[in-house]
Write an enzyme that holds these catalytic residues in place. Structure first.
Site, PDB file in Angstrom:
ATOM      1  CE  LYS A   1      17.974  59.384  42.950  1.00 16.14           C
ATOM      2  NZ  LYS A   1      17.281  59.768  44.181  1.00 16.14           N
TER       3      LYS A   1
ATOM      4  CB  THR B   1      13.268  60.176  46.854  1.00 13.75           C
ATOM      5  OG1 THR B   1      11.933  60.568  46.539  1.00 13.75           O
ATOM      6  CG2 THR B   1      13.338  58.668  46.951  1.00 13.75           C
TER       7      THR B   1
ATOM      8  CE  LYS C   1       9.329  59.381  45.919  1.00 11.07           C
ATOM      9  NZ  LYS C   1       8.372  59.578  44.835  1.00 11.07           N
TER      10      LYS C   1
END
Lengths: 293, 293, 293, 293
Positions: free
Chosen positions: C239, C94, C170
């Site tokens: 994050k 990711t 994603k």
């Protein structure tokens, strides 16, 4: 005193001019050389490179646009190598806290003095020597440049040893300005929806409880719905709110007003309003309420 | 002139006193009668009921706490029946836009004049006749009371015929104050997290770009982290932001800053800070960043 | 097929294992070499460097932690030089949209195939070959690796030619998960304040309208107020919300929910909750309402 | 059993029908009498007034639109006087916490049973007897009506003695739905801006991690950008988020997601989208990002 000055934009040109007028021996550099011409007429030497403006001076001032420019010109442009041991670099740019910290360390490690001295004021104020200057750095560095800072500003606000402290005051100040704009944007949208023009409302407020330059200047633009020419562009305001948000993130400081402003400015940038004055945030508030301009 | 004055709180007492000093024949009423005593000494008659203060007067002033008090005393307290045809009611309270509209209609339908005249200023300012007064109403009603308003305030800001317009200016103004407080709360949390005290930061700002009463007064409290005695309580500020949000909802005006303030003030009230000055919003901003007081 | 696999964390180890089980010849590399041992037992060769895992393979999979790791290992670790012309790199990490774009260009310019194939699912799901895989890349690259993707996941969701498209799915998905958590955090704080436990409320919701894995898993943690061991740490969630916000900023997409989550997670990190599961955002919502844990 | 049923909208009609089908003796009332005709055909008696539907019944169900309707019909429509001592009123409406508390007290003081039994489900589900019913009230009142609730719903979720508890679960549930919509609105705006359609993105999500009715139903509308006919109108959604915000304010619960939704829905209502399904919040998110529909 032998002085270098790097960055002759609308702010830097006036500031450098004040140093020349006071009789100092000033060498200037600017990326696009034509900006240097008027200063040459005032008596400045013009360097061909940033390093040229730094070589042999006692004090180097720089007034660059943003982190990227400071990195390129100061850190990677040979300036630090050109400065002689003991010289002091006075950085007037509004930069990130992270870069402020890095610059302080780099100068320290090379035996160079470093003063963070960001300024509040517009170009006309800079030219008139009327800026408010927030200054931080080691006492001996400050001592060396304080007479010069007095030439540039009406007042110098000392913030102690750590250059980060001057930087965060500047960043916090710009946040406060942006928040005042968004506040006026929302308040005038509310009053307009109830039949009171922005002008009528803001005239009361900025003549009484909010009788301060920020409310008068930006309130005037909002009252007139006139956002060009920009005193400070939306795209630059967006960058500065980004500096506040990055500084906040680094220290885990939630700032919901900054988040709201970020979202409003994204909407403004997407609308193509990046070159408007950032008082143009009022257009977004009005659009969300489906008010006609 | 024969004048009635209803509501002798910290604001109303000073205002009524100024009318007496100017030689007017003033009849006063207050819920708790002891507040009337000092005015009786100054020469006021004291009525036993709200209606008693309204009977036979040319102009009736009222300065009540909120919508509920205005409804109870003015709409359901016999005041309107007591007023003689052609008398003018000057309402100084900060009330909702909805009630402002209802009051205008009720007075109109009964042949009574109605002027919305909310004020900006604290008790000491009211006592000194230095308020800023925002006034709206029919021209003939305004004409009848304008000499009285001049006794109460340093300046009267006319907002036209519709009483709603004066009301929304007051509501918008209080929103602007609250937003300035939250702005300073977030900005000082940011600077404190980077080593600059609220005092150092706010001294620069409120002496320069933000050199206005609001930033000096509330900024001073935030700098000292001293929120008692309250100039304006959190619980009242919460009510006033509620008035802004209700007015916004009525006209479909999104106000994200108001939403943020609502959430912050809920957190403050839940913390038991309702009796602090609303500058105490700065405690919530600091707590969210885990700063010690 | 000759396959390389870089990154043997809790996800990557299971994925690599599935490729080995299917009979492929797999060379693995991991920063801390002990993670490679179990795979060696399953039959993998262990490379001493990332380049060693890439040399001579037909397909290289990588499952690294974040942008920084991908930059260091793939872009600056010699991997691209080691890959032979025509080999395909399948990136499961990711990462940011900006890096996804950069990687696509770099591979293209070197004659290497590139497939972005981020996955949804936890370690146990990865080990069981039950992931949902979102895949994007040039058709010929996809064709070459699609049998391998079928080994890793229960289903592959094709998103077209441009690797950015799989990446944003994603990122958008993780945003949706975070928003579900914050929604449950606020809703359960509301019900708790009115006497209904989080457990009672969430049992109804996650058995009916919200009968989906996300609400069951994270709702279960919130119901029990048990945030360790973390399935997905707050610091990682922070994050990922940052990736969403950066992608949003790049295309001028205001995302006020993301802003709220950012501020709540900053508050959580500041409270020292970075190692809790990100369902622990519920602690912040409850603390703001002054509920006891 | 002798049963009254007040409120024959799209939900109530199906519910009343199920009671008739089960062989109960049902008397119905609806403000616009034509809605009663189909139920008369199924065997209901039709009352001319609300009180008529309440007179002599053992259990009275009501399914009214909002607080105002409940106040008018139940509290001020003679219903409570018409009910015989010991009868139980089952209120299915989604109402405010404040009114739920008031109703519980009023029934108690008159010796009437009271059960709050709000429902989750759409009209077709109501007609099929497949609702999820959240029920709270005194055990003896619940015992009396539980067989009836079983006729109306696939499952009854008991929430204890206090009717407020069932009410807050319904309010919290609707908040959760609205938050899921806004989450999908922002997420799909983000993916669309990067080249992935809402349909492609939501198909992945609602087939995997978010495989739940809410994501499928509202996600389907957002994927098709088709918000008519409305399953649940924006204007009603706005009312329900208002119930959540009022309940939150009463207990000092900050709900920043609710604030964001409030602002987005105000923008939608101002755009004239009040009659769209509330999935239409996605139009606001897209408009803020300047995406074309």
């Amino acid at each position: 005193m032998r002085i270098g000055f790097i960055g002759l934009g609308s702010m830097g040109a006036g500031m450098a001019g004040n140093l020349i007028k006071a009789g100092h021996e000033v060498t200037v550099w600017n990326r696009s050389p034509e900006a240097a011409a008027p200063l040459a007429e005032q008596g400045a030497k013009v360097a061909a490179t940033p390093a040229g403006a730094a070589a042999g001076v006692e004090v180097l001032h720089s007034m660059l646009a943003n982190d990227a420019a400071v990195r390129e010109v100061i850190l990677h442009g040979g300036v630090l190598d050109a400065l002689t041991q003991g010289a002091v670099h006075v950085n007037h740019a509004t930069i990130s806290v992270a870069l402020a910290r890095e610059l302080a360390e780099v100068h320290e490690s090379r035996g160079l003095g470093y003063v963070a001295a960001p300024v509040f004021g517009r170009p006309a104020v800079a030219a008139a020597g009327g800026l408010n200057i927030v200054a931080a750095g080691k006492p001996e560095a400050i001592a060396k440049v304080s007479a010069l800072l007095d030439l540039l500003g009406q007042k110098v606000w000392p913030m102690g040893d750590d250059p980060v402290r001057a930087t965060i005051v500047k960043i916090g100040g710009n946040f406060l300005i942006g928040a005042a704009i968004e506040s006026m944007a929302e308040a005038t949208t509310l009053t307009r929806a109830h039949g009171v023009t922005a002008k009528d409302f803001l005239e009361v407020m900025s003549s009484t409880l909010f009788a301060a330059p920020i409310y008068k200047i930006y309130g005037g633009m909002i009252a007139e719905q006139k956002y060009t020419p920009a005193g400070f562009k939306m795209s630059l305001g967006f960058k500065d709110i980004g500096l506040a948000r990055a500084a906040a993130e680094a220290e885990r400081v939630p700032m919901p007003f900054a988040s709201v402003m970020h979202d409003a400015m994204l909407e403004a940038l997407g609308a193509g309003d990046g070159d408007l004055d950032w008082a143009g945030m009022a257009r977004i508030a009005a659009a969300r309420a489906h008010l006609k301009d």
